[in-house]
Design a protein around this motif. Structure first.
Motif, PDB file in Angstrom:
ATOM      1  N   ASP A  49       0.801  -1.152   0.107  1.00 18.96           N
ATOM      2  CA  ASP A  49      -0.154  -0.095   0.028  1.00 18.96           C
ATOM      3  C   ASP A  49       0.782   1.113   0.119  1.00 18.96           C
ATOM      4  O   ASP A  49       1.820   1.471   0.818  1.00 18.96           O
ATOM      5  CB  ASP A  49      -1.035  -0.034   1.271  1.00 18.96           C
ATOM      6  CG  ASP A  49      -1.868   1.225   1.244  1.00 18.96           C
ATOM      7  OD1 ASP A  49      -2.736   1.225   0.677  1.00 18.96           O
ATOM      8  OD2 ASP A  49      -1.510   2.257   1.969  1.00 18.96           O
ATOM      9  N   ALA A  50       0.424   2.113  -0.679  1.00 16.17           N
ATOM     10  CA  ALA A  50       1.236   3.249  -0.972  1.00 16.17           C
ATOM     11  C   ALA A  50       1.436   4.232   0.190  1.00 16.17           C
ATOM     12  O   ALA A  50       2.532   4.674   0.878  1.00 16.17           O
ATOM     13  CB  ALA A  50       0.809   4.237  -2.060  1.00 16.17           C
ATOM     14  N   ALA A  91      13.470   3.843  -2.097  1.00 18.07           N
ATOM     15  CA  ALA A  91      13.531   3.627  -3.579  1.00 18.07           C
ATOM     16  C   ALA A  91      11.895   2.978  -3.607  1.00 18.07           C
ATOM     17  O   ALA A  91      11.512   3.250  -5.072  1.00 18.07           O
ATOM     18  CB  ALA A  91      14.180   2.304  -3.381  1.00 18.07           C
ATOM     19  N   THR A  92      11.143   2.808  -2.699  1.00 17.92           N
ATOM     20  CA  THR A  92       9.900   2.281  -2.855  1.00 17.92           C
ATOM     21  C   THR A  92       8.987   3.436  -3.114  1.00 17.92           C
ATOM     22  O   THR A  92       8.048   3.258  -4.060  1.00 17.92           O
ATOM     23  CB  THR A  92       9.265   1.322  -1.584  1.00 17.92           C
ATOM     24  OG1 THR A  92       9.959   0.387  -1.515  1.00 17.92           O
ATOM     25  CG2 THR A  92       7.866   1.030  -1.902  1.00 17.92           C
ATOM     26  N   ILE A  93       9.107   4.597  -2.330  1.00 19.18           N
ATOM     27  CA  ILE A  93       8.214   5.680  -2.465  1.00 19.18           C
ATOM     28  C   ILE A  93       8.727   6.815  -3.474  1.00 19.18           C
ATOM     29  O   ILE A  93       8.009   7.752  -3.578  1.00 19.18           O
ATOM     30  CB  ILE A  93       7.863   6.301  -1.010  1.00 19.18           C
ATOM     31  CG1 ILE A  93       9.042   6.965  -0.484  1.00 19.18           C
ATOM     32  CG2 ILE A  93       7.294   5.071  -0.089  1.00 19.18           C
ATOM     33  CD1 ILE A  93       8.508   7.844   0.565  1.00 19.18           C
ATOM     34  N   LYS A  94       9.635   6.559  -3.916  1.00 13.75           N
ATOM     35  CA  LYS A  94       9.948   7.579  -4.747  1.00 13.75           C
ATOM     36  C   LYS A  94       9.468   8.020  -6.070  1.00 13.75           C
ATOM     37  O   LYS A  94       9.033   9.166  -6.468  1.00 13.75           O
ATOM     38  CB  LYS A  94      11.680   7.684  -5.309  1.00 13.75           C
ATOM     39  CG  LYS A  94      12.288   8.336  -6.182  1.00 13.75           C
ATOM     40  CD  LYS A  94      13.674   8.171  -6.828  1.00 13.75           C
ATOM     41  CE  LYS A  94      14.047   9.146  -7.659  1.00 13.75           C
ATOM     42  NZ  LYS A  94      15.566   8.681  -8.243  1.00 13.75           N
ATOM     43  N   GLY A  95       8.645   6.824  -6.501  1.00 10.66           N
ATOM     44  CA  GLY A  95       7.708   7.097  -7.538  1.00 10.66           C
ATOM     45  C   GLY A  95       6.447   7.859  -7.304  1.00 10.66           C
ATOM     46  O   GLY A  95       5.606   8.340  -8.315  1.00 10.66           O
ATOM     47  N   GLN A  96       6.269   7.952  -6.048  1.00  8.02           N
ATOM     48  CA  GLN A  96       5.120   8.829  -5.423  1.00  8.02           C
ATOM     49  C   GLN A  96       5.369  10.235  -5.580  1.00  8.02           C
ATOM     50  O   GLN A  96       4.433  11.139  -5.458  1.00  8.02           O
ATOM     51  CB  GLN A  96       4.642   8.576  -4.028  1.00  8.02           C
ATOM     52  CG  GLN A  96       4.414   7.116  -3.766  1.00  8.02           C
ATOM     53  CD  GLN A  96       3.777   7.031  -2.338  1.00  8.02           C
ATOM     54  OE1 GLN A  96       3.440   7.767  -1.728  1.00  8.02           O
ATOM     55  NE2 GLN A  96       4.161   5.610  -1.855  1.00  8.02           N
ATOM     56  N   PHE A  97       6.592  10.755  -6.042  1.00  2.00           N
ATOM     57  CA  PHE A  97       6.867  12.190  -6.392  1.00  2.00           C
ATOM     58  C   PHE A  97       7.207  12.355  -7.985  1.00  2.00           C
ATOM     59  O   PHE A  97       7.858  11.284  -8.459  1.00  2.00           O
ATOM     60  CB  PHE A  97       8.026  12.910  -5.282  1.00  2.00           C
ATOM     61  CG  PHE A  97       7.515  12.457  -3.895  1.00  2.00           C
ATOM     62  CD1 PHE A  97       7.050  13.757  -3.279  1.00  2.00           C
ATOM     63  CD2 PHE A  97       7.976  11.453  -3.199  1.00  2.00           C
ATOM     64  CE1 PHE A  97       6.707  13.444  -1.933  1.00  2.00           C
ATOM     65  CE2 PHE A  97       7.669  11.133  -1.788  1.00  2.00           C
ATOM     66  CZ  PHE A  97       7.019  12.298  -1.203  1.00  2.00           C
TER      67      PHE A  97
END
Length: 345
Positions: free
Chosen positions: A110-111, A135-141
């Motif tokens: 879950d994000a 590395a996991t949440i970088k794509g949320q930005f």
């Protein structure tokens, strides 16, 4: 010429900082008691409870958040939604971390959960997990957001950098976890300062202060800036309302406010040189990216005003400002400001 006395004092923080608008939503009833709907309602009301001048949540708003958390416990006490809300509702109370890890067992991908885990590992100083979650949440930005923070830290090797919340501190922490920002830099997240252990750790590192933060934010920030043992920079993403006790001490020098700046024009000229080609090539599409990159305008406009005041209209700087203003959809307002500067020459 004494630059500090004759020029810099005219360009204090209050002259150029833009205004930030907030939208407040009402706290109403919840139509459904399903975990998904209660969870969605909780997050919506949590966002609506955020104020621009304090990290304190108003009592009536916190009571409503507590009520929703209670409904989740009664109706779905073993659910992912309950455990995550229980942790979030603690406002960085790490004694509730067992609920965070229970939520992680139920929905590890879950994000929102991964953002909370990233924050937990930042608070607890677990560098390995921080790198993994970064590395996991970088794509949320957006890529533009990450690049913005790279520019903010360009040529910065040490010091304390204060950010207003998770939203602007996390991109900086992600970059640092990847080794793209010096490990000697201390990234201070004002949201985390609600946690007393974190607050005391930051105070001990900066030195020369011991005071509460929650409900006392403006004085706390002022004390940080006045510390003689450490250099403290404030990101321009921090709302001006938090800087009420510091405005007379701060100078805009780029994407941060600094105290004790001896030559603001020199600092701004250096900022312009490192930003010029970068801003020319940047492509901004989303409203969020445009709002973020609008933070480049105040320092560049300040530099242009200083130059005009010294009898020099820098055409290349002016063109760069107007190009950026067009990209962030502020061309009309910026043109008006520039004309006013030139008329005062």
């Amino acid at each position: 010429m004494n630059i500090r006395k004759t020029v810099i004092k005219q360009f204090k923080i209050g002259i150029i900082i833009g205004l930030f608008l907030g939208i407040t939503q009402g706290f109403g009833q919840v139509a459904s008691l399903s975990p998904k709907d209660l969870y969605g309602s909780y997050l919506e009301k949590k966002t609506a409870s955020i104020q621009s001048s304090t990290k304190v949540i108003a009592k009536n708003n916190q009571a409503e958040l507590d009520r929703l958390a209670g409904l989740l416990e009664v109706n779905a006490g073993a659910s992912f939604e309950y455990h995550l809300v229980k942790y979030i509702n603690g406002n960085y109370d790490l004694s509730l971390s067992n609920h965070l890890f229970e939520a992680a067992k139920l929905k590890p991908d879950d994000a929102r959960l991964n953002r909370e885990l990233f924050g937990y590992y930042a608070l607890t100083g677990n560098a390995a997990k921080l790198k993994e979650l970064g590395a996991t949440i970088k794509g949320q930005f957006s890529s533009n957001t990450i690049t913005y923070y790279q520019q903010l830290f360009l040529n910065k090797k040490s010091g304390f950098f204060v950010f207003s919340s998770d939203e602007d501190a996390y991109p900086a922490l992600i970059l640092q976890s990847q080794g793209r920002i010096s490990s000697e830099i201390e990234i201070v997240n004002m949201d985390f300062l609600q946690n007393d252990t974190y607050r005391k750790k930051i105070q001990d590192k900066i030195g020369g202060m011991n005071m509460k933060f929650l409900g006392n934010e403006s004085s706390f920030i002022s004390a940080l800036i006045n510390s003689r043992s450490s250099h403290v920079s404030i990101s321009t993403t921090v709302s001006q309302s938090y800087l009420a006790n510091s405005s007379s001490q701060l100078y805009i020098t780029g994407l941060t406010y600094e105290g004790g700046t001896l030559n603001q024009e020199q600092e701004l000229e250096s900022f312009w040189k490192t930003s010029q080609s970068f801003l020319k090539g940047v492509l901004l599409v989303s409203s969020g990216d445009k709002a973020l990159y609008s933070n480049f305008l105040p320092p560049l406009l300040t530099l242009y005003k200083i130059k005009v005041g010294n009898g020099f209209e820098d055409g290349i700087l002016k063109a760069g400002i107007l190009l950026l203003a067009k990209k962030v959809e502020k061309e009309s307002a910026v043109s008006t400001i520039i004309k006013a500067y030139e008329q005062q020459e």
